[in-house]
Scaffold this active site. Structure first.
Site, short mmCIF file in Angstrom:
data_model
loop_
_atom_site.label_atom_id
_atom_site.label_comp_id
_atom_site.label_asym_id
_atom_site.label_seq_id
_atom_site.Cartn_x
_atom_site.Cartn_y
_atom_site.Cartn_z
N ASP A 1 -114.45 -124.40 -32.15
CA ASP A 1 -113.53 -123.81 -33.07
C ASP A 1 -113.11 -124.72 -34.19
OD1 ASP A 1 -111.51 -122.57 -34.29
OD2 ASP A 1 -110.14 -122.28 -32.39
N ASP B 1 -112.96 -120.42 -40.22
CA ASP B 1 -112.73 -120.57 -38.77
C ASP B 1 -113.57 -119.83 -37.69
OD1 ASP B 1 -111.06 -120.47 -36.65
OD2 ASP B 1 -109.72 -118.98 -36.78
#
Length: 393
Positions: free
Chosen positions: A285, A104
């Site tokens: 992201d 992430d």
């Protein structure tokens, strides 16, 4: 159609442009889900994103209390949050114990479930860390709490050795989760954003790789695949020019917390006008499946696509049969245009087809997620604080 879960559990060491880099294979869970999504899925996903990016959650729906341990508090459970089954994962070892992790770039911490997280183990079926089986494990006793796009977790800070394939980080700061409020297809999260974002106050894994001289260059890259037999790869220590077309176009990081940059515009090819046309803040992201933006900009883009608002799911849908005829999405970054085809930005659930654009009330910037990265290779240059982008092979 059955859900296809592709699991490739190994790391390759390859020579690219004369340099040694580590190509870490990813696994992908298909977004072509065979079940109709729950009507509250949109609110759960929006609330998770609101918490992740510092906004107040909207009202909670369909929640039940589940006791984590007798007499030790409760967790709030919002089921069916799997980020539309479009996340990408890999297997990482913590104290020589394997875990399926989400990588992430929208967070900085490394966490896995502990043996005390009854909900993680019994309700979600996640693997949990056994402290007694690791000789290198050290506990600090410091509590932590983190919110992600897939929910929130609480637990205690500790440290242990972490291995990404043959790359072994010594004494990595980790979070051991005792309480979680949602289930995911991964066991834990490995954050690849900057230390300023860390909620455990730990040095992020990639910074540790640099500090411990485990990588050739302070660069990592993502090559995410769509509709293939594997999920692509995360490359540690450099880039692989065979995985993208042409040169990389670089854009500077404007805030070394998230991977924040300036986006020139976003538009629908051949239709309507540009949005974010004076330039706007955006965040790259990998932990967010969709592209998320301000309410009015998403509304106008979806109108240009020809999508209609589905009041049940609070998302924009298209006729599944029309996907090949839908227009291309265009993202302007650093003076160059990058494209996302409708076959990529439309998320299919049985006979429902959602556009991979979601609005978020109060959001004044864009979150660029996996929908974009499944079409475009992205290099993250840690030292120079920049990202390089090119169309993916």
């Amino acid at each position: 159609m059955n859900i296809r879960v592709i699991i490739l559990l190994f790391c390759l060491i390859v020579l690219v442009d004369g340099k040694k880099i580590h190509r870490f294979r990813l696994q992908r869970r298909s977004h072509r889900h065979h079940k109709i999504p729950h009507p509250h899925l949109h609110l759960q996903f929006r609330n998770a994103l609101r918490r992740k990016y510092g906004y107040t959650p909207l009202r909670t729906v369909n929640a039940v209390n589940v006791t984590s341990e007798p007499g030790k508090g409760a967790v709030l459970v919002e089921p069916l949050i799997n980020s539309y089954d479009t996340n990408f994962f890999g297997v990482v070892s913590l104290g020589d114990q394997p875990f399926t992790m989400q990588f992430d770039t929208g967070s900085s911490d490394f966490w896995v479930p502990s043996s005390h997280c009854r909900f993680c183990i019994k309700q979600c079926g996640n693997k949990f860390f056994r402290e007694s089986k690791s000789k290198s494990f050290r506990s600090s006793g410091t509590p932590f709490s983190i919110t992600y796009g897939s929910g929130s977790v609480k637990g205690m800070v500790a440290s242990d050795n972490v291995s990404f394939g043959d790359l072994k980080i010594q004494n990595q700061g980790i979070g051991l989760v005792n309480i979680s409020d949602s289930c995911s297809v991964f066991d834990g999260i490995a954050g690849f954003a900057f230390q300023q974002l860390s909620m455990t106050k730990s040095v992020p894994p990639f910074q540790q790789m640099i500090d411990q001289q485990l990588v050739e260059q302070p660069i990592f890259s993502f090559h995410l695949k769509s509709g293939s037999s594997d999920g692509g790869s995360m490359i540690l220590g450099g880039s692989n020019s065979s995985l993208y077309y042409g040169p990389l176009t670089y854009t500077n990081v404007t805030e070394a917390k998230y991977w924040t940059f300036k986006m020139d515009f976003i538009k629908v090819h051949g239709k309507g006008s540009r949005h974010c046309k004076s330039g706007c803040k955006a965040i790259m992201d990998t932990g967010t499946s969709l592209n998320v933006g301000p309410v009015l900009e998403v509304l106008h883009l979806c109108n240009d696509i020809g999508a209609v608002y589905n009041d049940t799911y609070k998302l924009y849908t298209v006729d599944c049969a029309s996907i090949p005829q839908l227009p291309i999405l265009v993202f302007g970054i650093a003076g160059k245009e990058f494209y996302v085809k409708p076959q990529t930005y439309v998320i299919m659930y049985a006979n429902l087809c959602f556009v991979g654009l979601m609005d978020l009330l109060g959001l004044d910037h864009w979150i660029i997620g996996d929908v974009f990265m499944r079409e475009n290779y992205v290099e993250f240059d840690w030292a120079r604080r920049r990202m390089g982008i090119a169309p993916a092979v």
